[in-house]
Each structure stands twice: as structure tokens, then as C-alpha cells.
Design a protein around this motif. Structure first.
Motif, PDB file in Angstrom:
ATOM      1  N   TYR A  87       0.832  -1.049  -0.033  1.00  0.00           N
ATOM      2  CA  TYR A  87      -0.031  -0.077   0.018  1.00  0.00           C
ATOM      3  C   TYR A  87       0.865   1.274   0.083  1.00  0.00           C
ATOM      4  O   TYR A  87       0.531   2.292  -0.635  1.00  0.00           O
ATOM      5  N   ASP A  88       2.032   1.095   0.517  1.00  0.00           N
ATOM      6  CA  ASP A  88       2.822   2.363   0.503  1.00  0.00           C
ATOM      7  C   ASP A  88       3.331   2.683  -0.864  1.00  0.00           C
ATOM      8  O   ASP A  88       3.662   4.086  -1.083  1.00  0.00           O
ATOM      9  N   SER A  89       3.295   1.744  -1.692  1.00  0.00           N
ATOM     10  CA  SER A  89       3.567   2.090  -3.267  1.00  0.00           C
ATOM     11  C   SER A  89       2.497   2.797  -3.513  1.00  0.00           C
ATOM     12  O   SER A  89       2.665   3.791  -4.648  1.00  0.00           O
ATOM     13  N   ILE A  90       1.238   2.820  -3.241  1.00  0.00           N
ATOM     14  CA  ILE A  90       0.027   3.571  -3.851  1.00  0.00           C
ATOM     15  C   ILE A  90       0.305   4.896  -3.180  1.00  0.00           C
ATOM     16  O   ILE A  90       0.123   5.913  -3.873  1.00  0.00           O
ATOM     17  N   VAL A  91       0.380   5.079  -1.821  1.00  0.00           N
ATOM     18  CA  VAL A  91       0.481   6.157  -1.311  1.00  0.00           C
ATOM     19  C   VAL A  91       1.636   7.135  -1.684  1.00  0.00           C
ATOM     20  O   VAL A  91       1.719   8.412  -1.840  1.00  0.00           O
ATOM     21  N   ASN A  92       2.845   6.773  -2.234  1.00  0.00           N
ATOM     22  CA  ASN A  92       3.875   7.308  -2.536  1.00  0.00           C
ATOM     23  C   ASN A  92       3.893   7.294  -4.265  1.00  0.00           C
ATOM     24  O   ASN A  92       5.063   7.865  -4.911  1.00  0.00           O
ATOM     25  N   TYR A  93       2.846   6.990  -5.018  1.00  0.00           N
ATOM     26  CA  TYR A  93       2.979   6.735  -6.310  1.00  0.00           C
ATOM     27  C   TYR A  93       4.166   6.370  -7.042  1.00  0.00           C
ATOM     28  O   TYR A  93       4.600   6.669  -8.042  1.00  0.00           O
ATOM     29  N   LYS A  94       4.546   5.017  -6.436  1.00  0.00           N
ATOM     30  CA  LYS A  94       6.003   4.362  -6.951  1.00  0.00           C
ATOM     31  C   LYS A  94       5.508   2.795  -7.311  1.00  0.00           C
ATOM     32  O   LYS A  94       6.000   2.037  -6.928  1.00  0.00           O
ATOM     33  N   CYS A  95       4.460   2.762  -8.368  1.00  0.00           N
ATOM     34  CA  CYS A  95       4.175   1.586  -8.750  1.00  0.00           C
ATOM     35  C   CYS A  95       4.229   1.613 -10.370  1.00  0.00           C
ATOM     36  O   CYS A  95       3.685   2.363 -10.735  1.00  0.00           O
ATOM     37  N   GLY A  96       5.076   0.558 -10.777  1.00  0.00           N
ATOM     38  CA  GLY A  96       5.106   0.664 -12.283  1.00  0.00           C
ATOM     39  C   GLY A  96       6.102  -0.150 -12.895  1.00  0.00           C
ATOM     40  O   GLY A  96       6.753  -0.933 -12.038  1.00  0.00           O
ATOM     41  N   CYS A  97       6.251  -0.182 -14.179  1.00  0.00           N
ATOM     42  CA  CYS A  97       7.205  -1.023 -14.677  1.00  0.00           C
ATOM     43  C   CYS A  97       8.296  -0.319 -15.513  1.00  0.00           C
ATOM     44  O   CYS A  97       9.181  -0.679 -15.865  1.00  0.00           O
ATOM     45  N   GLY A  98       8.459   1.083 -15.205  1.00  0.00           N
ATOM     46  CA  GLY A  98       9.492   2.018 -15.494  1.00  0.00           C
ATOM     47  C   GLY A  98       9.175   2.576 -16.837  1.00  0.00           C
ATOM     48  O   GLY A  98       9.868   3.075 -17.543  1.00  0.00           O
ATOM     49  N   ALA A  99       8.137   2.567 -17.448  1.00  0.00           N
ATOM     50  CA  ALA A  99       7.625   2.909 -18.582  1.00  0.00           C
ATOM     51  C   ALA A  99       6.294   3.620 -18.701  1.00  0.00           C
ATOM     52  O   ALA A  99       5.328   3.487 -17.464  1.00  0.00           O
ATOM     53  N   ARG A 100       5.732   4.444 -19.577  1.00  0.00           N
ATOM     54  CA  ARG A 100       4.586   5.090 -19.592  1.00  0.00           C
ATOM     55  C   ARG A 100       3.479   4.092 -19.833  1.00  0.00           C
ATOM     56  O   ARG A 100       2.172   4.280 -19.027  1.00  0.00           O
ATOM     57  N   TRP A 101       3.369   2.837 -20.364  1.00  0.00           N
ATOM     58  CA  TRP A 101       2.428   1.844 -20.380  1.00  0.00           C
ATOM     59  C   TRP A 101       3.090   0.468 -19.840  1.00  0.00           C
ATOM     60  O   TRP A 101       4.311   0.232 -20.235  1.00  0.00           O
ATOM     61  N   CYS A 102       2.483  -0.096 -19.106  1.00  0.00           N
ATOM     62  CA  CYS A 102       2.623  -1.615 -18.574  1.00  0.00           C
ATOM     63  C   CYS A 102       1.738  -2.391 -18.906  1.00  0.00           C
ATOM     64  O   CYS A 102       0.431  -2.139 -18.895  1.00  0.00           O
ATOM     65  N   SER A 103       2.380  -3.693 -19.050  1.00  0.00           N
ATOM     66  CA  SER A 103       1.399  -4.870 -19.409  1.00  0.00           C
ATOM     67  C   SER A 103       0.717  -5.195 -18.027  1.00  0.00           C
ATOM     68  O   SER A 103       1.146  -5.312 -16.973  1.00  0.00           O
ATOM     69  N   ALA A 104      -0.623  -5.574 -18.055  1.00  0.00           N
ATOM     70  CA  ALA A 104      -1.509  -5.871 -16.844  1.00  0.00           C
ATOM     71  C   ALA A 104      -0.933  -7.315 -16.238  1.00  0.00           C
ATOM     72  O   ALA A 104      -0.621  -8.338 -16.991  1.00  0.00           O
ATOM     73  N   SER A 105      -0.873  -7.257 -15.061  1.00  0.00           N
ATOM     74  CA  SER A 105      -0.658  -8.489 -14.276  1.00  0.00           C
ATOM     75  C   SER A 105      -1.796  -9.215 -13.789  1.00  0.00           C
ATOM     76  O   SER A 105      -2.042 -10.239 -13.325  1.00  0.00           O
ATOM     77  N   ALA A 106      -3.096  -8.386 -13.750  1.00  0.00           N
ATOM     78  CA  ALA A 106      -4.224  -8.634 -13.510  1.00  0.00           C
ATOM     79  C   ALA A 106      -5.401  -7.862 -13.977  1.00  0.00           C
ATOM     80  O   ALA A 106      -4.849  -6.610 -14.436  1.00  0.00           O
ATOM     81  N   PHE A 107      -6.568  -8.362 -13.719  1.00  0.00           N
ATOM     82  CA  PHE A 107      -7.800  -7.592 -14.315  1.00  0.00           C
ATOM     83  C   PHE A 107      -8.749  -7.274 -12.931  1.00  0.00           C
ATOM     84  O   PHE A 107      -8.901  -8.145 -12.244  1.00  0.00           O
ATOM     85  N   MET A 108      -9.178  -6.108 -12.759  1.00  0.00           N
ATOM     86  CA  MET A 108     -10.052  -5.669 -11.844  1.00  0.00           C
ATOM     87  C   MET A 108     -11.530  -6.055 -11.897  1.00  0.00           C
ATOM     88  O   MET A 108     -12.080  -5.895 -13.289  1.00  0.00           O
ATOM     89  N   GLY A 109     -12.236  -6.786 -11.077  1.00  0.00           N
ATOM     90  CA  GLY A 109     -13.679  -7.067 -11.180  1.00  0.00           C
ATOM     91  C   GLY A 109     -13.902  -8.333 -12.165  1.00  0.00           C
ATOM     92  O   GLY A 109     -13.127  -9.153 -12.036  1.00  0.00           O
ATOM     93  N   GLY A 110     -15.128  -8.180 -12.712  1.00  0.00           N
ATOM     94  CA  GLY A 110     -15.428  -9.130 -13.593  1.00  0.00           C
ATOM     95  C   GLY A 110     -16.216 -10.200 -13.135  1.00  0.00           C
ATOM     96  O   GLY A 110     -16.768 -10.012 -11.955  1.00  0.00           O
ATOM     97  N   GLU A 111     -16.788 -11.157 -14.021  1.00  0.00           N
ATOM     98  CA  GLU A 111     -17.844 -11.992 -13.203  1.00  0.00           C
ATOM     99  C   GLU A 111     -17.795 -13.273 -14.425  1.00  0.00           C
ATOM    100  O   GLU A 111     -17.799 -13.265 -15.728  1.00  0.00           O
ATOM    101  N   PRO A 112     -17.420 -14.374 -13.882  1.00  0.00           N
ATOM    102  CA  PRO A 112     -17.175 -14.602 -12.344  1.00  0.00           C
ATOM    103  C   PRO A 112     -16.072 -13.969 -11.809  1.00  0.00           C
ATOM    104  O   PRO A 112     -15.047 -13.718 -12.771  1.00  0.00           O
ATOM    105  N   ALA A 113     -16.034 -13.802 -10.673  1.00  0.00           N
ATOM    106  CA  ALA A 113     -14.445 -13.139  -9.971  1.00  0.00           C
ATOM    107  C   ALA A 113     -13.386 -14.234 -10.215  1.00  0.00           C
ATOM    108  O   ALA A 113     -13.583 -15.381 -10.086  1.00  0.00           O
ATOM    109  N   VAL A 114     -12.287 -13.598 -10.613  1.00  0.00           N
ATOM    110  CA  VAL A 114     -11.190 -14.429 -10.454  1.00  0.00           C
ATOM    111  C   VAL A 114     -10.078 -13.962  -9.155  1.00  0.00           C
ATOM    112  O   VAL A 114      -9.747 -12.965  -9.333  1.00  0.00           O
TER     113      VAL A 114
END
Length: 363
Positions: free
Chosen positions: A301-328
Motif C-alpha cells: 500500500y505504501d507504493s500507492i501512497v508514494n505513487y511508486k508502482c510501475g514497470c518503468g515505462a509509460r505503459w505497462c502490461s497488466a498482471s491482473a484485471f479488476m472485477g469481472g464476472e465470475p470473480a477471478v
């Protein structure tokens, strides 16, 4: 005093007319009720009426369960705990999954945000969509009083799901609870009461934080309250819960701060609540497109608070998807970004963006 009394009667009459016409619910203005009506008129008129006439306070508060299926997509069938005949003569089908949507403080089932959840599920397939109306409690200007009553509300919801299970043999794991704001904690408390059985999933859409952030996990949503719990936290600065202790997987759209579509591209809620409802509309989009919101996993969560989450580029490949049906099921803390207009999701790529100030600071 006489003027105030007449004003209260006028507002109450307007609301009564709205409720009488609102037998048809879908997520379009003219069919559903924008939250602005409930927020301004509902709280003021109800509290003023009860101040003028203390005897008008309900002696016993109830929950109502509005069932929608593809056989009745716009006209509700009201279910009641213990009423077996009403259940058996409804369109409830035990071979379909059950999705129970629980609104937040000052909400009720006829609002546009509830219609959006219901419409998305029924567009996807055959579901028993139950909109849980706890407006006897929620339409209360005293939020602390509502927080105290959450355990009582959850007990009644728990009794209803046990009734469904006992009458139809539908497993608890086929039941998802989708809560918004205070509704998330109602879902969590209901999950605690169900144990050792567990609901399949709790989706927590910007769980409320102003009071619940100070409470022990036994009085709020926690990861142990369902087989899988996923939170989408879009307003950690004001109405939401600023932590990652609610769920197995915690998603933070746009760092959980200012949402790019705010103030209010949906035109359904007051501008200052737009960030808070963002999680709800993102979730609705994920039901229609389960790969709409590609997210990247963060260290903590500290990564969220400090805005330091990413792959080092402007666009990052997704590692997961939010939500959906059925849940994953996932585990961890995730970031994703959104567009300023619908559709909000970027798909399988996550765009790294600078955080926006919360909308309340921009209006």
C-alpha cells in the motif's frame, strides 16, 4: 415553524410521487433516481419531519429485497425473509447465481447506481439480482447512528440469505455480495455472521472510511468474510478507506485519488461524491468487459501512497484485471488508470499517470 412544516410536507409529497412512478428501473435518467434527489430532499425532509413529529420515527426498521431477472429486468419483485410463497411464485431460479447489491448511506434501490449494477448483470446472463434496500436505516442524516446499526442490518441480511439457502438449496458460494460505501461493511458483517459457511465473493466498491478506518476488523469488512474479497478503492482522500486491510486484493484506480471523469460524467451524483462512486461505475464496466481494467501489482500500500508502482515505462502490461464476472481471485495491491470518458478502461495495458487532486479540491 409553520413554513418549515409545509415545506416538509411538500418535499415528502414529491418523494412519494417519485416512488410511485419508479416501478421501472434501468440506468437511464427518467427511469432511475439520481442520487442528488435523495441526498438533498431525503435527508432534510425526513429529519425535519421527525423533529416536528417524533412519533413518525419508525418503531421497527425493515430491509426489503428487490429481485430482478431477465424475466423481469425492469420491474422488481419484492422478496421478504420467511415468505416462502412469495419466493416460490417469483422469478427466482435456484439454478442461477445470486448477486446481492447493497447500497450505501442515504441510498435506496431505485437510484441509478443500483440500476447500473443490475442492468450489467442481466445484460451478461441469467442471474438472480437482488437489490438490498436498507433505506429505513440509510436515509438518516446522523451517520454515526447508521454506523452503530450496521450489525443489526447485517443480521437481517444474513437471515435472508439463510432463508434463500434453506428454501432453494442454493449454495452460499453461489452468492456474491456487492457493497458500495457503508454497504461494504454490511456485507462484511453478514459474512462474519454466516461462518463457518462463507459467501462466494464480496466485491467492495469504495468501502466507507471516515469512521470504519478507526474500528477493529470485527466491526468492518475483512478478507476472511468470504471465500474471496476484492476491493476497488477510488476515494481514499475523503469518503473511502485508506488502507489495504479490507480484502485479498485491493485495487486503486488512479492512485485512489481524483478520478479523471470527475466531476461527474455520469451526471448521476453530486460532484463532490463523484470519486466515491467511481469504483461502482468501473465495476459495472468490468461486468460487461472483464478485461477492461488491466492493473499492475505493487509491492505494498505504501507504493500507492508514494505513487511508486510501475514497470518503468509509460505503459505497462497488466498482471491482473479488476472485477469481472465470475470473480477471478487475486492477492495483493494493484494500480490501474482510467479514461476521462466512457468506456473508462484501457484494456490489457495499464497507463501510468500522475495523481490528480481529489475532485472535492478541484470544484
Amino acid at each position: 415553524m409553520k413554513f418549515l412544516y409545509l415545506y416538509v410536507i411538500f418535499i415528502a409529497g414529491v418523494l412519494a410521487l417519485d416512488k410511485n412512478k419508479a416501478q421501472i428501473f434501468h440506468n437511464q435518467l427518467g427511469y432511475c433516481e439520481p442520487f442528488t434527489v435523495e441526498f438533498i430532499a431525503g435527508l432534510v425532509s425526513k429529519e425535519a419531519r421527525q423533529i416536528l413529529d417524533p412519533g413518525s420515527r419508525p418503531r421497527q426498521k425493515q430491509l426489503r429485497y428487490d429481485l430482478f431477472t431477465r424475466q423481469n429486468p425492469h420491474k422488481r419483485q419484492v422478496l421478504l425473509t420467511g415468505d416462502r410463497n412469495r419466493l416460490l411464485t417469483s422469478n427466482f431460479n435456484a439454478s442461477w447465481p445470486v448477486r446481492l447489491a447493497i447500497h450505501g448511506w442515504n441510498g435506496q434501490t431505485t437510484t441509478c447506481s443500483n440500476a447500473a449494477i443490475k442492468d450489467a448483470y442481466l445484460a451478461k446472463g441469467d442471474y438472480n439480482v437482488v437489490l438490498v434496500d436498507w433505506s429505513d436505516y440509510s436515509l438518516d442524516i446522523n451517520y454515526l447512528r447508521v454506523v452503530v446499526e450496521i450489525s443489526e442490518i447485517a443480521q437481517k441480511l444474513n437471515e435472508f440469505t439463510r432463508f434463500l439457502h434453506n428454501q432453494t438449496a442454493i449454495p452460499y458460494t453461489a452468492m456474491y455480495l456487492i457493497g458500495h460505501s457503508a454497504g461494504c461493511h454490511i456485507a462484511g458483517m453478514a459474512g462474519k455472521l454466516l461462518q463457518p459457511d462463507k459467501y462466494g465473493v464480496i466485491y467492495a466498491l469504495d468501502a466507507s472510511g471516515p469512521v470504519h478506518r478507526t474500528l477493529d476488523a470485527k466491526w468492518r469488512l475483512a478478507p476472511t468474510d468470504a471465500v474471496y474479497v476484492e476491493s476497488i478503492q477510488s476515494d481514499v482522500a475523503l469518503f473511502g478507506f485508506p488502507a489495504d486491510s479490507l480484502a485479498h486484493a485491493s485495487f486503486y484506480p488512479n492512485w485512489g485519488l481524483g478520478q479523471p471523469h470527475c466531476p461527474n460524467v455520469t451526471t448521476m451524483e453530486p460532484d463532490f461524491t463523484c470519486d466515491h462512486f467511481g469504483a461502482l461505475y468501473y465495476f459495472v464496466e468490468s461486468l460487461r468487459n472483464p478485461t477492461a481494467f488491466g492493473a499492475i501489482k505493487c509491492k505494498s500500500y505504501d507504493s500507492i501512497v508514494n505513487y511508486k508502482c510501475g514497470c518503468g515505462a509509460r505503459w505497462c502490461s497488466a498482471s491482473a484485471f479488476m472485477g469481472g464476472e465470475p470473480a477471478v481471485p487475486k492477492k495483493g495491491v494493484y494500480y490501474f488508470s482510467t479514461r476521462a470518458t466512457m468506456p473508462f478502461g484501457y484494456g490489457a495495458l495499464c497507463r501510468m499517470k500522475r495523481p490528480l487532486k481529489p475532485t472535492i479540491a478541484r470544484i
